[in-house]
Design an enzyme around this catalytic site. Structure first.
Site, mmCIF file in Angstrom:
data_model
loop_
_atom_site.group_PDB
_atom_site.id
_atom_site.type_symbol
_atom_site.label_atom_id
_atom_site.label_comp_id
_atom_site.label_asym_id
_atom_site.label_seq_id
_atom_site.Cartn_x
_atom_site.Cartn_y
_atom_site.Cartn_z
ATOM 1 C CG LEU A 76 15.733 2.432 9.396
ATOM 2 C CD1 LEU A 76 14.638 3.274 9.564
ATOM 3 C CD2 LEU A 76 17.334 3.097 9.972
ATOM 4 C CB THR A 109 12.059 -6.315 3.980
ATOM 5 O OG1 THR A 109 11.485 -5.062 3.519
ATOM 6 C CG2 THR A 109 13.529 -6.285 3.759
ATOM 7 C CE LYS A 151 7.589 -7.082 3.547
ATOM 8 N NZ LYS A 151 6.582 -5.675 4.083
ATOM 9 C CG ASN A 183 5.996 -9.054 8.532
ATOM 10 O OD1 ASN A 183 5.548 -9.941 9.142
ATOM 11 N ND2 ASN A 183 6.295 -7.775 8.990
ATOM 12 C CG ASP A 190 4.555 -5.690 6.996
ATOM 13 O OD1 ASP A 190 5.293 -5.287 7.679
ATOM 14 O OD2 ASP A 190 4.460 -6.131 5.741
ATOM 15 N N GLY A 200 -2.028 -0.283 -4.807
ATOM 16 C CA GLY A 200 -1.075 -1.016 -4.774
ATOM 17 C C GLY A 200 -1.378 -2.642 -4.534
ATOM 18 N N GLY A 215 0.961 -5.318 -4.234
ATOM 19 C CA GLY A 215 2.230 -6.112 -4.366
ATOM 20 C C GLY A 215 2.283 -6.552 -2.909
ATOM 21 N N GLY A 216 3.334 -7.119 -2.402
ATOM 22 C CA GLY A 216 3.590 -7.663 -1.133
ATOM 23 C C GLY A 216 3.238 -6.648 0.006
ATOM 24 N N GLY A 253 5.333 5.816 7.046
ATOM 25 C CA GLY A 253 5.341 4.522 7.575
ATOM 26 C C GLY A 253 6.348 3.914 8.585
HETATM 27 P P1 ATR Z 1 5.992 -4.218 -2.743
HETATM 28 O O1 ATR Z 1 6.475 -5.523 -1.966
HETATM 29 O O2 ATR Z 1 6.654 -3.162 -2.106
HETATM 30 O O3 ATR Z 1 4.369 -4.081 -2.761
HETATM 31 P P2 ATR Z 1 5.728 -5.242 -5.161
HETATM 32 O O4 ATR Z 1 5.356 -6.594 -4.839
HETATM 33 O O5 ATR Z 1 7.007 -5.077 -6.349
HETATM 34 O O6 ATR Z 1 6.576 -4.566 -4.276
HETATM 35 O O7 ATR Z 1 4.779 -4.336 -5.748
HETATM 36 C C1 ATR Z 1 4.812 -2.722 -5.954
HETATM 37 C C2 ATR Z 1 3.776 -2.175 -5.932
HETATM 38 O O8 ATR Z 1 3.890 -0.801 -6.451
HETATM 39 C C3 ATR Z 1 2.786 -2.726 -7.183
HETATM 40 O O9 ATR Z 1 1.368 -2.549 -6.690
HETATM 41 C C4 ATR Z 1 3.314 -1.698 -8.450
HETATM 42 O O10 ATR Z 1 2.285 -1.764 -9.255
HETATM 43 P P3 ATR Z 1 2.361 -3.127 -10.590
HETATM 44 O O11 ATR Z 1 1.686 -4.158 -9.813
HETATM 45 O O12 ATR Z 1 1.515 -2.573 -11.789
HETATM 46 O O13 ATR Z 1 3.607 -3.264 -10.875
HETATM 47 C C5 ATR Z 1 3.089 -0.616 -7.669
HETATM 48 N N1 ATR Z 1 4.028 0.478 -8.501
HETATM 49 C C6 ATR Z 1 5.435 0.542 -8.474
HETATM 50 N N2 ATR Z 1 5.620 1.749 -9.251
HETATM 51 C C7 ATR Z 1 4.489 2.074 -9.513
HETATM 52 C C8 ATR Z 1 4.233 3.504 -10.435
HETATM 53 N N3 ATR Z 1 5.197 4.231 -10.694
HETATM 54 N N4 ATR Z 1 2.973 3.869 -10.409
HETATM 55 C C9 ATR Z 1 1.902 3.048 -9.915
HETATM 56 N N5 ATR Z 1 2.128 1.848 -9.369
HETATM 57 C C10 ATR Z 1 3.495 1.604 -9.059
#
Ligand code: ATR
Length: 282
Positions: free
Chosen positions: A18, A64, A68, A89, A104, A129, A131-132, A242
């Site tokens: 978006l 995105t 990131k 970002n 963010d 979580g 991740g990024g 979000g």
């Molecule tokens: P983003 O930039 O969206 O954070 P990412 O760096 O790929 O993308 O991170 C995705 C996050 O979602 C991670 O914390 C991931 O957990 P892992 O580090 O164990 O992969 C989490 N995640 C994705 N699918 C999940 C699920 N089904 N249950 C729990 N955590 C999940």
């Protein structure tokens, strides 16, 4: 009417973004012509795509999923926030180099405090979580004065890496998912996983949610539904998706490029009515 600057959002996938629409609306509001495109780049192609963008006059970019952390690695300089996040970002061209920012977290805190009217100070907070997305918001949550930030992630090594990067061991508590059973209720639970995009909820005990809990999903639209429905079903007081963060982080990025921060309410209201009608039309 000011000069046109060349902007883009990089992601993979990115067609659904978006951001082009949001920045066009901001430009219209402030009288700037906005040339903002979406560029799909797989992680291995990102460096080359960004170089090509700069070579053709690109002066600013959003980054995105899933780029990131890669953007942080290739930014020549970055802000303190981006450094603590280990994720970028927003990129700003400065001469021959890229400066990295992360808007963010500022966007999330602004949405929660100003649009949703929440006071984050002293809130016992759980971040799911590592991740990024999680990295992007964690420093701002700490700066907003939450009372301890417990971090959990499916992959424990990433939890520890995030906690280390935040450099605040007195307030940041990395935990294993299995430990959540004994942790009681949280005031604020932020789902920063991508699980909702696959239509699932991370495996969490219901004991985390109580009558005071505000549940936030950093996704918007359908991806936010599973976690927020889970939180509501277990008695959460308030749920927030979000979309507001998306608009607020965009406004922060726009301000970095143009030196002026746009008003966000009209853009937010417009997007919310569109996404709501998409959901009800299904
Ligand atoms: P983003 O930039 O969206 O954070 P990412 O760096 O790929 O993308 O991170 C995705 C996050 O979602 C991670 O914390 C991931 O957990 P892992 O580090 O164990 O992969 C989490 N995640 C994705 N699918 C999940 C699920 N089904 N249950 C729990 N955590 C999940």
């Amino acid at each position: 009417m000011s000069h046109v600057i060349r902007l883009a959002v990089f992601g993979h996938p990115v067609a659904h973004s978006l951001s082009p629409r949001i920045h066009a609306a901001f430009g219209q509001q402030l009288g700037h012509l906005v040339d903002y495109t979406a560029i799909d780049a797989a992680p291995e192609a990102f460096t080359a795509a960004l170089q090509a963008f700069a070579a053709t006059g690109g002066t600013g970019a959003n980054v995105t999923l899933p780029l990131k952390e890669a953007a942080f690695a290739l930014a020549n300089t970055c802000s303190e926030r981006a450094h603590r996040a280990g994720a970028v970002n927003t990129l700003v061209r400065q001469g021959d180099t890229w400066h990295g920012e992360n808007t963010d977290g500022t966007g999330l805190v602004r949405d929660l405090t100003e649009r949703q009217g929440l006071d984050l100070r002293g809130r016992r907070t759980l971040l799911i979580g590592a991740g990024g997305a999680a990295r992007g918001v964690a420093p701002a949550l700490l700066d907003a004065g939450v009372d301890g930030l417990t971090v959990v992630n499916r992959t424990a090594a990433r939890t520890d890496a995030l906690a280390d990067a935040l450099g605040d061991p007195a307030r940041v508590h990395p935990r294993y998912l299995e430990q959540l059973d004994e942790m009681g209720e949280f005031d604020l639970i932020v789902n920063a996983t991508s699980a909702g995009r696959a239509g699932v909820v991370p495996d969490l005990p219901r004991s985390l949610v109580g009558m005071r809990t505000v549940a936030v999903d950093l996704s918007y639209g359908e991806a936010a539904v599973p976690f927020l429905a889970w939180a509501r079903a277990h008695g959460a007081r308030q749920t927030v998706d979000g979309l507001g963060m998306l608009v607020e982080q965009a406004a922060e990025s726009f301000a970095l490029w143009y030196g002026e921060r746009p008003e966000t309410d009209a853009v937010y209201d417009d997007l919310q009515s569109r996404t709501a009608s998409l959901v009800t039309a299904d």
